[in-house]
Design an enzyme around this catalytic site. Structure first.
Site, PDB file in Angstrom:
ATOM      1  N   HIS A   1      52.621 -22.522 -91.094  1.00 29.48           N
ATOM      2  CA  HIS A   1      53.800 -23.237 -91.637  1.00 29.48           C
ATOM      3  C   HIS A   1      53.223 -24.666 -92.219  1.00 29.48           C
ATOM      4  O   HIS A   1      53.871 -25.340 -92.876  1.00 29.48           O
ATOM      5  CB  HIS A   1      54.927 -23.555 -91.030  1.00 29.48           C
ATOM      6  CG  HIS A   1      55.809 -22.234 -90.715  1.00 29.48           C
ATOM      7  ND1 HIS A   1      56.895 -22.021 -91.537  1.00 29.48           N
ATOM      8  CD2 HIS A   1      55.724 -21.074 -89.939  1.00 29.48           C
ATOM      9  CE1 HIS A   1      57.340 -20.778 -91.323  1.00 29.48           C
ATOM     10  NE2 HIS A   1      56.746 -20.285 -90.307  1.00 29.48           N
TER      11      HIS A   1
ATOM     12  N   ASP B   1      51.955 -32.165 -96.668  1.00 30.19           N
ATOM     13  CA  ASP B   1      52.879 -31.283 -96.227  1.00 30.19           C
ATOM     14  C   ASP B   1      52.653 -29.827 -96.471  1.00 30.19           C
ATOM     15  O   ASP B   1      52.291 -29.519 -97.504  1.00 30.19           O
ATOM     16  CB  ASP B   1      54.337 -31.906 -96.719  1.00 30.19           C
ATOM     17  CG  ASP B   1      55.324 -31.680 -95.944  1.00 30.19           C
ATOM     18  OD1 ASP B   1      55.492 -30.795 -95.100  1.00 30.19           O
ATOM     19  OD2 ASP B   1      56.616 -32.357 -96.249  1.00 30.19           O
TER      20      ASP B   1
HETATM   21  C1  GDG Z   1      57.439 -27.553 -91.398  1.00 26.41           C
HETATM   22  C2  GDG Z   1      56.044 -27.953 -92.539  1.00 26.41           C
HETATM   23  C3  GDG Z   1      57.368 -26.744 -94.069  1.00 26.41           C
HETATM   24  C4  GDG Z   1      66.186 -32.830 -92.171  1.00 26.41           C
HETATM   25  N1  GDG Z   1      66.829 -33.570 -91.794  1.00 26.41           N
HETATM   26  C5  GDG Z   1      68.190 -33.170 -91.507  1.00 26.41           C
HETATM   27  C6  GDG Z   1      67.945 -31.851 -91.558  1.00 26.41           C
HETATM   28  N2  GDG Z   1      66.733 -31.489 -92.267  1.00 26.41           N
HETATM   29  C7  GDG Z   1      66.288 -30.182 -92.617  1.00 26.41           C
HETATM   30  C8  GDG Z   1      66.049 -30.151 -93.772  1.00 26.41           C
HETATM   31  C9  GDG Z   1      64.871 -29.209 -94.085  1.00 26.41           C
HETATM   32  C10 GDG Z   1      64.194 -29.128 -92.881  1.00 26.41           C
HETATM   33  O1  GDG Z   1      64.927 -29.898 -91.814  1.00 26.41           O
HETATM   34  C11 GDG Z   1      62.726 -29.998 -92.862  1.00 26.41           C
HETATM   35  O2  GDG Z   1      61.882 -29.131 -93.470  1.00 26.41           O
HETATM   36  P1  GDG Z   1      60.546 -29.570 -94.198  1.00 26.41           P
HETATM   37  O3  GDG Z   1      60.328 -28.327 -94.754  1.00 26.41           O
HETATM   38  O4  GDG Z   1      60.907 -30.485 -95.144  1.00 26.41           O
HETATM   39  O5  GDG Z   1      59.709 -30.127 -92.980  1.00 26.41           O
HETATM   40  P2  GDG Z   1      59.135 -29.750 -91.476  1.00 26.41           P
HETATM   41  O6  GDG Z   1      60.143 -29.833 -90.703  1.00 26.41           O
HETATM   42  O7  GDG Z   1      58.030 -30.996 -91.140  1.00 26.41           O
HETATM   43  O8  GDG Z   1      58.595 -28.289 -91.538  1.00 26.41           O
HETATM   44  C12 GDG Z   1      56.780 -28.196 -93.677  1.00 26.41           C
HETATM   45  C13 GDG Z   1      58.208 -26.122 -93.164  1.00 26.41           C
HETATM   46  O9  GDG Z   1      57.503 -26.266 -91.663  1.00 26.41           O
HETATM   47  C14 GDG Z   1      58.622 -24.548 -93.236  1.00 26.41           C
HETATM   48  O10 GDG Z   1      57.286 -23.973 -93.413  1.00 26.41           O
HETATM   49  O11 GDG Z   1      57.919 -26.833 -95.315  1.00 26.41           O
HETATM   50  O12 GDG Z   1      55.556 -28.401 -94.789  1.00 26.41           O
HETATM   51  O13 GDG Z   1      55.809 -29.449 -91.902  1.00 26.41           O
HETATM   52  O14 GDG Z   1      65.416 -27.582 -94.033  1.00 26.41           O
HETATM   53  O15 GDG Z   1      67.406 -29.555 -94.580  1.00 26.41           O
HETATM   54  N3  GDG Z   1      68.955 -30.857 -91.372  1.00 26.41           N
HETATM   55  C15 GDG Z   1      70.117 -31.382 -90.822  1.00 26.41           C
HETATM   56  N4  GDG Z   1      70.161 -32.710 -90.732  1.00 26.41           N
HETATM   57  C16 GDG Z   1      69.235 -33.545 -90.974  1.00 26.41           C
HETATM   58  O16 GDG Z   1      69.453 -34.643 -90.698  1.00 26.41           O
HETATM   59  N5  GDG Z   1      70.960 -30.522 -90.550  1.00 26.41           N
END
Ligand code: GDG
Length: 733
Positions: free
Chosen positions: A166, A382
Site C-alpha cells: 500500500h 504517498d
Molecule cells: C496508506 C498509504 C494509501 C482520515 N481522517 C479521518 C478519516 N480518514 C480516512 C480517510 C481515508 C483514510 O483515512 C486515509 O487514507 P490515505 O490513503 O489518505 O492514507 P494512509 O492512511 O497513509 O494510507 C496511502 C492507503 O494506504 C491505501 O492503500 O492510499 O498512500 O499511506 O480513507 O477518509 N476517517 C475518519 N475520520 C477522520 O478524521 N472517519
C-alpha cells in the site's frame, strides 16, 4: 470452491471495552471495505492483529475476544508489548516506512527490531498456514508483512499467494540502503502475484529484483528457478457510491438536523458570500508534507493579500504513531507553524487556520468534503492517497478544485487536478490562487472527468481485478509446470530415443549448451560439452546440428573437431559435416501490411518511439522512450509478433533499442525444415532457449521432441530449467 484468505497487520475490527463488556466494532477503512466482498464471496479467514496488547489483558478477556473474532471468521495473531514495540513501532514504522517514503535519514537499522520483524512475520505466516488448505489462495497486505509470502510458499507451494503493497516501493538507490534488502525481496517473491499502486513502484521493484538477484524479467513476469511471479499495478479505489450518497444526504439536511460542525461551516459562509474554505486532511505523518503546506499557505496570504480575511484553511491532522520520536517532533513543528501563521495573519474575526488534531466521525468528514472549495493534498510521498478520491466523489455538484502533489500515487490517475511540487512554496501558493479564481465551468469539467474514473475503478473493482490476476497467475504457473521434464518424462524420452534408428538433433548454442558470459567470446565449449557432443556424434544413428545465431567463423572454430553440422546466423548459412558453407535464403515483402499496424499500435502506446521502413525490414525504434517502459514494450512487441504473425516466416531481430522485423523467411525453423527435407528421420529433437528457437519449435513436425530451456511461454512441447538440465539429458542419450 477454493477459499481466499486475507492477511493484514490489523483485523477489520477493533475491540471495544466498556467495563467488563467487550464488543467488536467493524472498521470502515478502505481496505476493510474493499476486502468485504472478496472475504464474503470466497469464504476465507481474515488473519491479523486485534490491536490488543496480549500482556496487558487477562486470559479470560483474550479468550472472549478471540471467540467474538472467530464468529466473524477472523483469526487473531496475539502480539505482546515487546513485539508491538520492536516489530510494529520498530522495524515497520521506524525502518520500512521512512525508507520506502524516501526519508532515509529517519530510518533506523536496528538488528533487534529486524529479528522481531522476522519472528512476528513468522507468527502471521503460521496463523495463515493453519487456516489454508491446498489449492486455496491467500492475499497478504502491506509493508508490515513483507516476509510472509515466502514463509507461506515454502511450506505450502500449492497455495496461491498474492501480496499488495500500500506504500511506495522506492528506487533501488534508496532500497539498497537497507541491510536486509535481499531478505525483503526474497520474502516478497514468495508471492505469485505482487501488486503496487502505480507502474513506477512496480518498475522500481523490478529494478531491485534484477540488480540484487539477476533474475530474468519479461513483460511483468519474473522468472526464478521453478516459478513465475507476476507483478502489476492496481491503483486502489474507494467506495465511490458510499461517498456520493452520503454527500447527497448531507446536502438535503434541514438546519436542525445538521451537525454542530456543519452549522459552523454554514455560519462561516453566511458571514460573507465571497469566503472560501480550503481543506487539508491526513494522518499527522511526516510523509504528508504538512509543514510545507502550512508554509505555502502563509506564502499565499503574503503574496495575495486580497484573500486575507476571506480564505480559511481547515486542517484536520489525525493523531498517528505518537510513540515514535519523529512524529512527536512533527507535532511540535505543526503546532508552532499554525500558531505563528494565525498570529501573523489572524484578526478578531478571522482565523486563517482552523486546526483539528483529532479524528472526526465519518459524517463530519463528508461535511468537510462537501463544504470546502479547495482540497489541498500535498504529501511529499504517498503510496496512493485516498482522501483525494474521496473529496472528488463527495462533490455532488461537480464544483471544487483539487490541488495534488505530484509525489502521491493518485496523481498518476488524476491528471485533471492542479498538480504541484509539494516542496515548492511558490508553486503551491500560486496553485491555491489559481484554484480560488478558477471559473466554475473549468472546475466542473475537471471534477467530472476525475469522477468518471474513480466511479468506474472503485475499491470493489480494484479487489476484483487483483483476484482475477491472482487466478491468472495460478494458471500461468500450472501451465509452466505441466510442460516441465520430470524424471519419469525424461525416462520416456530416452526410451523413445533408444527405440529410433534415424535421429536428427538440433541444438541451439548460447543459453542451451553453454551458459551466457558477459563477453560472448568467453562462452566457448568447455570439456564437459566437448565430451557430450563427442559421445552424441559418435553414435552413427545420430545427425547432430548446432543451430545458432553465431557467425560462421566462431562456430567453425569451436566445433572443427566434431562431426556436427552447423547452421548459423539464425539460419542464413549451412555447413554439412565435411562440406562447404552454403546460403539458404528467399526474400519477399508481403508481410509488411500485416506488421505495420501492430508496430503502429506500439508507437501509440509508447511515447518517443517510431517506425523506420527499410527495403526488406521494418524497424521499431525506442531509444527516445522512457527506458524501462521501452524494454517492457519491446518484449510485448516481440511476443505479439511471434504469436500473431507466425505464418509469415518473419525474422524478428532485437538490436540496441530497436526491434527489427526482416523479410525473407530466414530463420531457424525454415533452416531446420530445409535441412530435413532430403532425409527421413524417425526421431527429431530440438532444444533452444530464446525466441529465435521458437521458429524451430513451430516449424518442426508435430511428433518432434521440442524442448525450451527456461520458463517462458513457448511453442515447444517441453521445458527444462537450465543449461545443466540440458546437459544432463544429453548425457543420458
Ligand atoms: C496508506 C498509504 C494509501 C482520515 N481522517 C479521518 C478519516 N480518514 C480516512 C480517510 C481515508 C483514510 O483515512 C486515509 O487514507 P490515505 O490513503 O489518505 O492514507 P494512509 O492512511 O497513509 O494510507 C496511502 C492507503 O494506504 C491505501 O492503500 O492510499 O498512500 O499511506 O480513507 O477518509 N476517517 C475518519 N475520520 C477522520 O478524521 N472517519
Amino acid at each position: 470452491m477454493k477459499k481466499i484468505h486475507i492477511v493484514s497487520n490489523r483485523l477489520p475490527f477493533s475491540v471495544k471495552e466498556e467495563g467488563e463488556k467487550i464488543s467488536l466494532e467493524a472498521s470502515v477503512g478502505g481496505l476493510a471495505t474493499g476486502m468485504k466482498s472478496i472475504y464474503k464471496d470466497y469464504g476465507g479467514t481474515w488473519i491479523g492483529w486485534s490491536g490488543i496488547d496480549s500482556n496487558t489483558i487477562s486470559d479470560s478477556k483474550l479468550d472472549n475476544i478471540n471467540g467474538l473474532l472467530q464468529s466473524e471468521k477472523c483469526a487473531a495473531v496475539p502480539l505482546d508489548t515487546q513485539e508491538i514495540e520492536l516489530f510494529y513501532e520498530g522495524f515497520s514504522n521506524k525502518t520500512i516506512w521512512p525508507l520506502f517514503h524516501y526519508f532515509a535519514q529517519y530510518a533506523n537499522f536496528n538488528k533487534n527490531n529486524w529479528e522481531a520483524y522476522k519472528a512476528v512475520n513468522q507468527k502471521f505466516a503460521d496463523a495463515a498456514l493453519e487456516a489454508v488448505e491446498d489449492g486455496d489462495s491467500i492475499w497478504v497486505h502491506d509493508y508490515q508483512l513483507l516476509l510472509v509470502p515466502e514463509m507461506i510458499k515454502s511450506k505450502k507451494p500449492n497455495v496461491t499467494v498474492g501480496f499488495f503493497l500500500h506504500i511506495p516501493f522506492p528506487s533501488y538507490e534508496v532500497f539498497r540502503i537497507l541491510p536486509w534488502r535481499k531478505e525483503i525481496i526474497q520474502g516478497m517473491l514468495g508471492a505469485d502475484l505482487i501488486g503496487f499502486h502505480t507502474y513506477d513502484y512496480e518498475r522500481h521493484f523490478f529494478s531491485c529484483v534484477r540488480r540484487l538477484f539477476g533474475y530474468e524479467i519479461s513483460f511483468n513476469q519474473i522468472h526464478i528457478e521453478d516459478r513465475i511471479i507476476i507483478a502489476d499495478s492496481f491503483p486502489m479505489g474507494i467506495d465511490y457510491d458510499k461517498f456520493k450518497d452520503c454527500a447527497q444526504n448531507v446536502g438535503l439536511k434541514a438546519v436542525s438536523e445538521k451537525s454542530e460542525l456543519h452549522q459552523e461551516l454554514d455560519k462561516y459562509f453566511l458571514a460573507s458570500p465571497d469566503r472560501k474554505l480550503i481543506l487539508s486532511i491526513d494522518r499527522l505523518d511526516y510523509t504528508k508534507g504538512i509543514p510545507n503546506r502550512l508554509r505555502a499557505f502563509a506564502r499565499f496570504l503574503e503574496k495575495y493579500p486580497e484573500f486575507r480575511q476571506k480564505v480559511t484553511l481547515i486542517m484536520l491532522a489525525v493523531p498517528s504513531r505518537g510513540q515514535v520520536e519523529h512524529y512527536q517532533q512533527l507535532k511540535k513543528e505543526v503546532d508552532e507553524l499554525v500558531g505563528q501563521i494565525n498570529g501573523d495573519y489572524g484578526s478578531v474575526n478571522y482565523t486563517p487556520i482552523w486546526y483539528f488534531y483529532r479524528s472526526l466521525p465519518f459524517h463530519n468528514l463528508i461535511e468537510l468534503y462537501s463544504s470546502c472549495d479547495v482540497a489541498l493534498i500535498t504529501p511529499v510521498r504517498d503510496g496512493m492517497n485516498l482522501v483525494a478520491k474521496e473529496y472528488v466523489a463527495s462533490r455532488t455538484n461537480n464544483t471544487g478544485v483539487l490541488i495534488l502533489s505530484e509525489m502521491a500515487g493518485v496523481a498518476k490517475e488524476m491528471g485533471e487536478a492542479l498538480i504541484i511540487n509539494p516542496v515548492d512554496d511558490e508553486e503551491m501558493a500560486d496553485g491555491i490562487h489559481q484554484a480560488l479564481t478558477m471559473p466554475l465551468e473549468e472546475q466542473r469539467a475537471r471534477i467530472s472527468f476525475m469522477k468518471e474514473r474513480i466511479q468506474r475503478y472503485d475499491v470493489f473493482k480494484w479487489a476484483d481485478e487483483f483476484v482475477k490476476s491472482l487466478k491468472k497467475a495460478e494458471t500461468i504457473q500450472s501451465d509452466f509446470l505441466a510442460k516441465r521434464i520430470t524424471k519419469e518424462l525424461s525416462s520416456k524420452l530416452i526410451a523413445k530415443y533408444s527405440d529410433s534408428k534415424q535421429r536428427a538433433i538440433f541444438l541451439d548454442y548460447d543459453g542451451t549448451l553453454a551458459h551466457f558470459k558477459k563477453n560472448p567470446q568467453d562462452a566457448k565449449p568447455d570439456e564437459e560439452l566437448h565430451t557430450i557432443i563427442k559421445k552424441l556424434t559418435s553414435n552413427e544413428l545420430n545427425t547432430v546440428t548446432i543451430i545458432s545465431g553465431r557467425d560462421r567463423e566462431t562456430l567453425e572454430r569451436w566445433f572443427k573437431d566434431h562431426k556436427v553440422n552447423l547452421i548459423c546466423e539464425h539460419g542464413v548459412w549451412l555447413k554439412m559435416v565435411g562440406g562447404q558453407w552454403e546460403m539458404l535464403s528467399a526474400v519477399n515483402n508481403n508481410w509488411m501490411p500485416n506488421v505495420r499496424p501492430v508496430m503502429e499500435n506500439f508507437v501509440d502506446r509508447t511515447p518517443g518511439s517510431f517506425i523506420e521502413e527499410k527495403n526488406y525490414s521494418l524497424v521499431w525504434h525506442y531509444r527516445k522512450s522512457e527506458p524501462e517502459q521501452g524494454e517492457l514494450r519491446a518484449n510485448e512487441l516481440k511476443d505479439e509478433l511471434n504469436t500473431h504473425l507466425s505464418n509469415h516466416n518473419l525474422e524478428i531481430m532485437e538490436g540496441n533499442k530497436v526491434i527489427e522485423v526482416k523479410s525473407g523467411g530466414i530463420n531457424k525453423g525454415v533452416a531446420a525444415l530445409q535441412f530435413l527435407s532430403n532425409q527421413s528421420f524417425d526421431f527429431i529433437m530440438a532444444i533452444g532457449d530464446d525466441w529465435t528457437d521458437e521458429f524451430m519449435f513451430r516449424e518442426l513436425p508435430e511428433e518432434s521432441v521440442t524442448i525450451k530451456v527456461g520458463l517462458k511461454h513457448t511453442k515447444a512441447a517441453y521445458k527444462v530449467e537450465s543449461v545443466d538440465a540440458v546437459r544432463n539429458l544429453l548425457k543420458q542419450m
